[in-house]
Enzyme design. Sequence first.
Site, mmCIF file in Angstrom:
data_model
loop_
_atom_site.group_PDB
_atom_site.id
_atom_site.type_symbol
_atom_site.label_atom_id
_atom_site.label_comp_id
_atom_site.label_asym_id
_atom_site.label_seq_id
_atom_site.Cartn_x
_atom_site.Cartn_y
_atom_site.Cartn_z
ATOM 1 N N SER A 1 -66.678 9.389 48.560
ATOM 2 C CA SER A 1 -66.402 8.618 47.354
ATOM 3 C C SER A 1 -65.233 9.202 46.562
ATOM 4 O O SER A 1 -65.069 10.425 46.488
ATOM 5 C CB SER A 1 -67.640 8.611 46.453
ATOM 6 O OG SER A 1 -67.316 8.130 45.167
ATOM 7 N N TYR B 1 -61.029 4.092 44.365
ATOM 8 C CA TYR B 1 -61.073 3.072 43.311
ATOM 9 C C TYR B 1 -59.658 2.914 42.793
ATOM 10 O O TYR B 1 -58.925 3.904 42.688
ATOM 11 C CB TYR B 1 -61.996 3.519 42.165
ATOM 12 C CG TYR B 1 -63.461 3.265 42.416
ATOM 13 C CD1 TYR B 1 -63.939 1.974 42.641
ATOM 14 C CD2 TYR B 1 -64.371 4.318 42.407
ATOM 15 C CE1 TYR B 1 -65.297 1.753 42.849
ATOM 16 C CE2 TYR B 1 -65.732 4.094 42.619
ATOM 17 C CZ TYR B 1 -66.178 2.803 42.841
ATOM 18 O OH TYR B 1 -67.507 2.577 43.052
ATOM 19 N N THR C 1 -62.383 0.068 47.288
ATOM 20 C CA THR C 1 -63.518 -0.710 46.766
ATOM 21 C C THR C 1 -63.011 -1.699 45.729
ATOM 22 O O THR C 1 -62.372 -1.310 44.751
ATOM 23 C CB THR C 1 -64.574 0.229 46.167
ATOM 24 O OG1 THR C 1 -65.052 1.072 47.225
ATOM 25 C CG2 THR C 1 -65.740 -0.548 45.582
ATOM 26 N N HIS D 1 -72.208 -3.725 46.982
ATOM 27 C CA HIS D 1 -72.341 -2.434 46.295
ATOM 28 C C HIS D 1 -73.821 -2.027 46.194
ATOM 29 O O HIS D 1 -74.250 -1.422 45.214
ATOM 30 C CB HIS D 1 -71.720 -2.534 44.895
ATOM 31 C CG HIS D 1 -70.948 -1.305 44.468
ATOM 32 N ND1 HIS D 1 -69.589 -1.232 44.469
ATOM 33 C CD2 HIS D 1 -71.367 -0.094 44.000
ATOM 34 C CE1 HIS D 1 -69.201 -0.047 44.020
ATOM 35 N NE2 HIS D 1 -70.262 0.670 43.744
HETATM 36 C C1 FMN Z 1 -75.826 6.256 43.506
HETATM 37 C C2 FMN Z 1 -74.787 5.396 44.154
HETATM 38 C C3 FMN Z 1 -73.444 5.647 43.933
HETATM 39 C C4 FMN Z 1 -72.470 4.856 44.527
HETATM 40 N N1 FMN Z 1 -71.156 5.175 44.363
HETATM 41 C C5 FMN Z 1 -70.202 4.447 44.994
HETATM 42 C C6 FMN Z 1 -68.835 4.825 44.919
HETATM 43 O O1 FMN Z 1 -68.472 5.828 44.309
HETATM 44 N N2 FMN Z 1 -67.934 4.035 45.560
HETATM 45 C C7 FMN Z 1 -68.293 2.919 46.271
HETATM 46 O O2 FMN Z 1 -67.441 2.235 46.836
HETATM 47 N N3 FMN Z 1 -69.602 2.567 46.381
HETATM 48 C C8 FMN Z 1 -70.545 3.292 45.772
HETATM 49 N N4 FMN Z 1 -71.861 2.961 45.929
HETATM 50 C C9 FMN Z 1 -72.233 1.822 46.799
HETATM 51 C C10 FMN Z 1 -72.433 2.294 48.241
HETATM 52 O O3 FMN Z 1 -71.230 2.683 48.818
HETATM 53 C C11 FMN Z 1 -73.031 1.192 49.143
HETATM 54 O O4 FMN Z 1 -72.251 0.024 49.038
HETATM 55 C C12 FMN Z 1 -74.493 0.865 48.852
HETATM 56 O O5 FMN Z 1 -75.203 1.981 48.370
HETATM 57 C C13 FMN Z 1 -75.155 0.344 50.132
HETATM 58 O O6 FMN Z 1 -76.448 -0.095 49.886
HETATM 59 P P1 FMN Z 1 -77.784 0.770 50.211
HETATM 60 O O7 FMN Z 1 -77.823 1.837 49.182
HETATM 61 O O8 FMN Z 1 -78.854 -0.246 50.060
HETATM 62 O O9 FMN Z 1 -77.664 1.294 51.620
HETATM 63 C C14 FMN Z 1 -72.852 3.750 45.347
HETATM 64 C C15 FMN Z 1 -74.208 3.519 45.577
HETATM 65 C C16 FMN Z 1 -75.171 4.335 45.011
HETATM 66 C C17 FMN Z 1 -76.621 4.064 45.325
#
Ligand code: FMN
Length: 373
Positions: free
Chosen positions: A108, A136, A162, A253
């Site tokens: 990330s 980002y 993203t 997301h």
């Molecule tokens: C705590 C948390 C932080 C996240 N941070 C980011 C991030 O920094 N950048 C991003 O593109 N997606 C972020 N996501 C989304 C994840 O990349 C992903 O799309 C998502 O968690 C997938 O779904 P799942 O948790 O049901 O497997 C985040 C998700 C969670 C749960």
Amino acid sequence: MNLPIVNLHDHARAAQAALSEAAWAYFSGGAADEISLRRNQAAWQAWSLAPRVLRDLRGGHTRCRLLGREWPMPLLVAPMAHQRWAHAQGEAGMALAASAQGCGLVLSNQTSTPLQDVAQLVLPETERGPLWFQLYWHADRSFTADLLRQVEHAGYEALVLTVDAPVQGVRDRERRHGIPLPEGVRAVHWPAPDSASGAGLCGGLADAAPRWDDVQWLIAQTQLPVLLKGITHPSDALQALQIGAAGVIVSNHGGRVLDTVPATAELLPAIARAVRSQRENALVLVDGGIRRGTDLFKALALGADAALVGRPALYGLAHGGARGVAHVLRLLRDEFEATLALTGCASVQDIDIDLLWFLQSLAPAQPHATPLA
Ligand SMILES: Cc1cc2nc3c(=O)[nH]c(=O)nc-3n(C[C@H](O)[C@H](O)[C@H](O)COP(=O)(O)O)c2cc1C
């Protein structure tokens, strides 16, 4: 009595017990009423498997090709912020576990560990998965260009931009608890929040939100393949390819940004079809709600080249560090291998849509199940 952890749901329970209430709210929560969050998991379950028997399974394996290279598994850990809040090992523990299990890692932009440190841990491992960096958009192009040079220099193999979160989602659970990052944990490659953050689109954030011409600029800045993450519409997928993206990640997301968008398992077939009709070798990945090896299998059957897993990997990290993550990925890998064998597939190349049924109802009074052709 402590029962053994045998699946990803057990890992979630163990993580909840290990984390503070605020950390659990941040890591597990979704936007608003969490309808998309729940629907992501339910939508994989709605597809049924149509196994074939007596096929030749000799020489079976899970290897796949992404961006011109062969990898052990069609599975990557999704980019997730602030992992040192979940466990002191943070992104380093996550990265080591992913590479040990032959899975990829998308780091990330809001990593709490320097991107160079993570790359050094992962790149020497020969049986690892892909190492990509998630970006980002930052309104200051020189900030983005500088970060890009660091990412390239450290050895990352692709960029994931993203695009579905120009503003923060409305996350009720998180708003109750805030994001009280512990002392010493911060997003090391992201500037400190300024006065515009939290101002909302109409209060100033629209100027900083990326547009298609920004993405085009980014693609022109780098030799690395660029994937757009957060695509939920076939037309956006086509536009991404037209401006030179290497592929798209179908993602909402994890239900954290805009509630009541459909589940990714529902969106994937139409987007994969659109992408393949335009460019056969463009990448389609998917995430959201993958909790079983059968879910990963279904993602591939519906047209994805690979899938990403998010929260479960964080849950493993939260209660067990790198060992916890490794166990989560191992479970998924074992379940995926079993699914391959039990559906009559010797490799991921054998997976296709004929191995799925979409049953409107499982009641015997509904005999009109249609295998998708
Ligand atoms: C705590 C948390 C932080 C996240 N941070 C980011 C991030 O920094 N950048 C991003 O593109 N997606 C972020 N996501 C989304 C994840 O990349 C992903 O799309 C998502 O968690 C997938 O779904 P799942 O948790 O049901 O497997 C985040 C998700 C969670 C749960």
